[in-house]
Every structure is written in structure tokens, then in C-alpha cells.
Motif scaffolding. Structure first.
Motif, PDB file in Angstrom:
ATOM      1  N   ILE A   8       3.458   5.832  -0.850  1.00 17.40           N
ATOM      2  CA  ILE A   8       2.396   6.815  -0.632  1.00 17.40           C
ATOM      3  C   ILE A   8       1.599   6.927  -1.930  1.00 17.40           C
ATOM      4  CG2 ILE A   8       1.884   9.236  -0.106  1.00 17.40           C
ATOM      5  CD1 ILE A   8       4.593   9.268   1.411  1.00 17.40           C
ATOM      6  N   ILE A   9       0.279   6.845  -1.848  1.00 14.66           N
ATOM      7  CA  ILE A   9      -0.562   6.861  -3.047  1.00 14.66           C
ATOM      8  C   ILE A   9      -1.425   8.114  -3.066  1.00 14.66           C
ATOM      9  CG2 ILE A   9      -2.334   5.652  -4.381  1.00 14.66           C
ATOM     10  CD1 ILE A   9      -1.436   3.046  -3.141  1.00 14.66           C
ATOM     11  N   ILE A  58      -3.540  -0.865   0.655  1.00 18.38           N
ATOM     12  CA  ILE A  58      -2.146  -1.175   0.319  1.00 18.38           C
ATOM     13  C   ILE A  58      -1.213  -0.009   0.598  1.00 18.38           C
ATOM     14  CG2 ILE A  58      -0.593  -1.667  -1.617  1.00 18.38           C
ATOM     15  CD1 ILE A  58      -2.918  -3.343  -2.809  1.00 18.38           C
ATOM     16  N   GLY A  59      -1.651   1.213   0.307  1.00 17.50           N
ATOM     17  CA  GLY A  59      -0.786   2.371   0.513  1.00 17.50           C
ATOM     18  C   GLY A  59      -0.429   2.552   1.977  1.00 17.50           C
ATOM     19  N   ASN A  60       0.838   2.869   2.249  1.00 17.94           N
ATOM     20  CA  ASN A  60       1.238   3.175   3.622  1.00 17.94           C
ATOM     21  C   ASN A  60       0.612   4.481   4.090  1.00 17.94           C
ATOM     22  OD1 ASN A  60       3.683   1.667   2.228  1.00 17.94           O
ATOM     23  ND2 ASN A  60       3.748   1.164   4.414  1.00 17.94           N
ATOM     24  N   HIS A  61       0.413   5.391   3.141  1.00 15.63           N
ATOM     25  CA  HIS A  61      -0.230   6.662   3.432  1.00 15.63           C
ATOM     26  C   HIS A  61      -0.927   7.116   2.153  1.00 15.63           C
ATOM     27  CE1 HIS A  61      -0.851  10.100   6.072  1.00 15.63           C
ATOM     28  NE2 HIS A  61      -0.555  10.925   5.080  1.00 15.63           N
ATOM     29  N   ASP A  76       7.265  18.336   2.975  1.00 13.49           N
ATOM     30  CA  ASP A  76       7.150  18.074   4.413  1.00 13.49           C
ATOM     31  C   ASP A  76       6.641  16.655   4.665  1.00 13.49           C
ATOM     32  OD1 ASP A  76       8.000  20.627   4.929  1.00 13.49           O
ATOM     33  OD2 ASP A  76       5.995  21.449   5.283  1.00 13.49           O
ATOM     34  N   MET A  77       5.625  16.248   3.915  1.00 10.77           N
ATOM     35  CA  MET A  77       5.081  14.905   4.094  1.00 10.77           C
ATOM     36  C   MET A  77       6.112  13.837   3.726  1.00 10.77           C
ATOM     37  SD  MET A  77       1.912  13.088   2.068  1.00 10.77           S
ATOM     38  CE  MET A  77       2.871  13.209   0.551  1.00 10.77           C
ATOM     39  N   LEU A  78       6.804  14.037   2.605  1.00 13.32           N
ATOM     40  CA  LEU A  78       7.770  13.043   2.141  1.00 13.32           C
ATOM     41  C   LEU A  78       8.969  12.949   3.079  1.00 13.32           C
ATOM     42  CD1 LEU A  78       7.654  13.881  -1.677  1.00 13.32           C
ATOM     43  CD2 LEU A  78       6.712  11.842  -0.564  1.00 13.32           C
ATOM     44  N   VAL A  79       9.419  14.081   3.604  1.00 13.09           N
ATOM     45  CA  VAL A  79      10.529  14.051   4.571  1.00 13.09           C
ATOM     46  C   VAL A  79      10.126  13.250   5.798  1.00 13.09           C
ATOM     47  CG1 VAL A  79      11.836  15.476   6.199  1.00 13.09           C
ATOM     48  CG2 VAL A  79      11.656  16.168   3.805  1.00 13.09           C
ATOM     49  N   ALA A  80       8.917  13.466   6.276  1.00 10.34           N
ATOM     50  CA  ALA A  80       8.451  12.745   7.463  1.00 10.34           C
ATOM     51  C   ALA A  80       8.436  11.235   7.205  1.00 10.34           C
ATOM     52  CB  ALA A  80       7.067  13.229   7.864  1.00 10.34           C
TER      53      ALA A  80
END
Length: 368
Positions: free
Chosen positions: A112-113, A143-146, A359-363
Motif C-alpha cells: 500500500i503506497i 504498482i501499488g496494490n492500494h 481498519d484499512m490495513l486489517v482489510a
């Protein structure tokens, strides 16, 4: 156990800019939540890669002998190469060397960037640097997944590159400063409420020359404290700012001692913010966290952050006019201070920001 590795900063504990402070806040927050957190740290010198643990955070130390921008690029390259051997979810803060993260994408790592501001628009960079940043912004989007945007306008900008569903908007956070030590002002010869403050890198895009000229136009019976690292012997712009200042302007240099900076913000009459480019600026959010009355350059970035009750200027004469009308208006200052505190509590506390990141990182960790 969820595992996160943080790339793109000089490391923790924070000793430099906003990203380092954020990396420190986030890593300690997640460790308390039971995460396994690693932060890559840039060191000066020679030697092998080493590891240490700081307050439960695993640190990977990468020595780099080069300094400045070249040193940062070398560090990012070595950190990315080392990261290829690691397992977990990755968070890269900044896109300045996003092209390196292609290696992680090819290996199948989830990265994630945080896309930071629109760096290639900044006046301080030459054509070569602007081209590099433009290329890496494009690369980071792909390149970033999100992606994380720290401001709605940054999200809108990135959405011209990729699908809006690929972008989460989370702003920068700051501490709530409800008190400060007034005695820390004594070495600078200033008193609570008898000075205003600017905290910014002395660069043209931050409007320091315009603000200093506007303040110095007449005698005000008031001090202006300008924090920043000035090098007049080698920088023409710095010389221009210093030459434009009246004897009511104080240049104490760059101050990194948090209690002193808190006192300067908390006891100031106004915080002047001249940034013209970027997203959610850490210095502006920190000023609002200290309840500062804000006078800011009028652009969509600052307006969303500071809100409708701040005062805005478009040029030097407008800044001078605001100073003339507001410096002695106690009622207006009280309203502006209250509005800053309310806007800060509404959107920019660390508790809000870090929970949104969690929350974003857990997802994404669950998706992995």
C-alpha cells in the motif's frame, strides 16, 4: 498475527519530517494492538544491515554513505531489495522511488503506497527532478496494490490516474496541545499573545517572502517568529527573505524540540501558513491542534484543512490587509482559535487517523 513492514521513511523514533512522525505513531499504535511491525531506518555510514528493537518495533538499519537526495534514493533501493526477503503486508510512505516497488509487485507482495503530495508541481525542483517525481507518481499509481491520499483533492488527482476504488483518503494527524510552558518563550524575547509564528521550509512555494514582506510593511508593535533552516550564504531566496524582514521579525532557525514548538504555537496570536502546493500539511494540522488562529494562503488544500473560519490571502497585499485588520481584533482571534480547535477535533486527531489506517490495513491483511 498481522505483520506490517513500513518503507519510505528515515526511520523511528522520528527525528525529521511528517512521515517519520506518522511512522512512529502508527507503529507504536499497531504494536499495542498486537501487530508485528517493522520499520526500515536510514543510517549514515558504512557497514552491514543490522536489526534492533525499539518499544516493540523491529527496526532494520541500512547504512548509506551518500547524503541528500542521492542518499535517500540509495537507501530506498537497498530497503526495497531487503524487503523482497520478508513476509507480511507493506506500507510505503511516499512515491518518490515507487519505480523500485515494481520488484515487490513482481514477487507478489502486497504494498500500500501513501502518495503524499503532488511533488512534481513544486517550484523548488528543476526539470530533471520534476520528471523523476512525475514518472514515479505514475509508477506508484500502477504498482501499488492500494493507494492512500491524505486530502480529498489528492484523491481526485490520483483518480485521474487509476480507479477511485483503489484509493482511500486518510488525512495526517496531530497532537492536541491544550497547554504549554510559557517560560520556554523567554530565550526568544517574546511574550504570550505578543507574537505570531510561521513554521515552514524557506522555499518560494511556501510564500515566506510574501508573508514576511506583508508583516514588515509597517511597524506593528508585534513580533513575527519564523522557524526554518535558513542558509543565506548559499541560497538567494533565503537572502531575500532575511533582507525583507523588519527588526520585528525573529529568525531562531529550525527548532525540533517539541515542547518549545508547542509553546510557540500555543501562545501565538496567529499561525501564518503560506503553502501553495500539497495535500494535508502536517504543520497546519499541528497548528490547529494547538488551537492557533490561522491565516493561510487561499487554495483548495488549505481551505479543506483549516475550514471556513480561517482567514485566507491570495497575495502579499491581501496578507498585509489581513494583518492590519486582525492583529488587534481580539474577538475575531477568539473565534478563529475556537474554529481551529473544533475543525481539528472533527477530523485530524491521531486517534481517528490511526484507527482508519488500522481498519484499512486489517482489510488488506485479511485479503492477503
Amino acid at each position: 498475527m498481522n505483520k506490517l513492514l513500513i518503507l519510505g521513511t528515515r526511520g523511528v523514533p522520528a527525528q525529521h519530517g511528517g512521515f517519520e512522525s506518522f511512522a512512529e505513531k502508527l507503529s507504536l499504535f499497531l504494536v499495542e494492538k498486537g501487530w508485528d511491525v517493522t520499520v526500515y531506518c536510514q543510517e549514515v555510514g558504512w557497514g552491514a544491515v543490522s536489526e534492533s528493537v525499539w518499544q516493540g518495533v523491529r527496526r532494520i538499519h541500512i547504512p548509506v554513505r551518500q547524503s541528500g537526495a542521492v542518499g535517500t534514493i540509495v537507501f530506498d533501493w537497498r530497503a526495497t531489495c531487503h524487503a523482497l526477503s520478508q513476509n507480511g503486508l507493506f506500507l510505503t510512505l511516499g512515491y518518490n522511488t515507487a519505480i523500485f516497488n515494481l520488484l515487490q509487485r513482481l514477487k507478489g507482495q502486497t504494498n500500500i503506497i501513501n502518495m503524499d503530495g503532488i511533488e512534481w508541481r513544486r517550484d523548488k525542483w528543476g526539470m530533471l527532478a520534476k520528471s523523476w517525481f512525475w514518472l514515479n507518481e505514475r509508477a506508484g499509481c500502477w504498482i501499488g496494490n492500494h493507494l492512500v491520499a491524505d486530502h480529498p483533492r489528492i484523491r481526485e488527482h490520483l483518480a485521474t490516474r487509476v480507479s477511485a476504488e483503489k484509493i482511500t483518503m486518510i488525512p495526517y494527524g496531530a497532537e492536541n496541545v491544550s497547554d504549554a510552558d510559557a517560560s520556554l518563550l523567554l530565550p526568544y524575547g517574546i511574550e504570550p499573545g505578543r507574537f505570531s509564528v510561521i513554521i515552514a521550509r524557506p522555499e518560494p512555494e511556501n510564500s515566506l517572502l510574501e508573508m514576511v514582506r506583508a508583516f514588515s510593511l509597517v511597524r506593528r508593535g508585534h513580533k513575527l517568529v519564523v522557524l526554518g533552516n535558513f542558509r543565506p550564504e548559499s541560497n538567494l531566496y533565503h537572502r531575500e527573505v532575511l533582507a525583507a524582514a523588519s527588526d520585528e521579525v525573529i529568525f531562531p532557525g529550525a527548532i525540533y524540540d517539541a515542547p518549545i514548538v508547542h509553546a510557540l504555537r500555543f501562545y501565538s496570536r496567529f499561525y501564518l501558513h503560506g503553502h501553495r502546493v500539497g495535500g494535508t500539511n502536517p504543520s497546519l494540522v499541528e497548528a490547529m491542534g494547538a488551537g492557533c488562529a490561522v491565516i493561510a494562503h487561499d487554495n483548495p488544500f488549505n481551505r479543506w484543512v483549516a475550514g471556513v473560519d480561517a482567514a485566507y490571502f491570495v497575495d502579499e497585499p491581501a496578507c498585509a490587509e489581513l494583518l492590519e485588520s486582525l492583529l488587534t481584533d481580539d474577538a475575531a482571534i477568539a473565534r478563529m482559535k475556537a474554529a481551529s480547535s473544533a475543525r481539528f477535533a472533527e477530523r485530524f486527531t491521531w486517534d481517528q487517523v490511526l484507527r482508519e489506517y488500522e481498519d484499512m490495513l486489517v482489510a488488506w491483511s485479511d485479503r492477503r
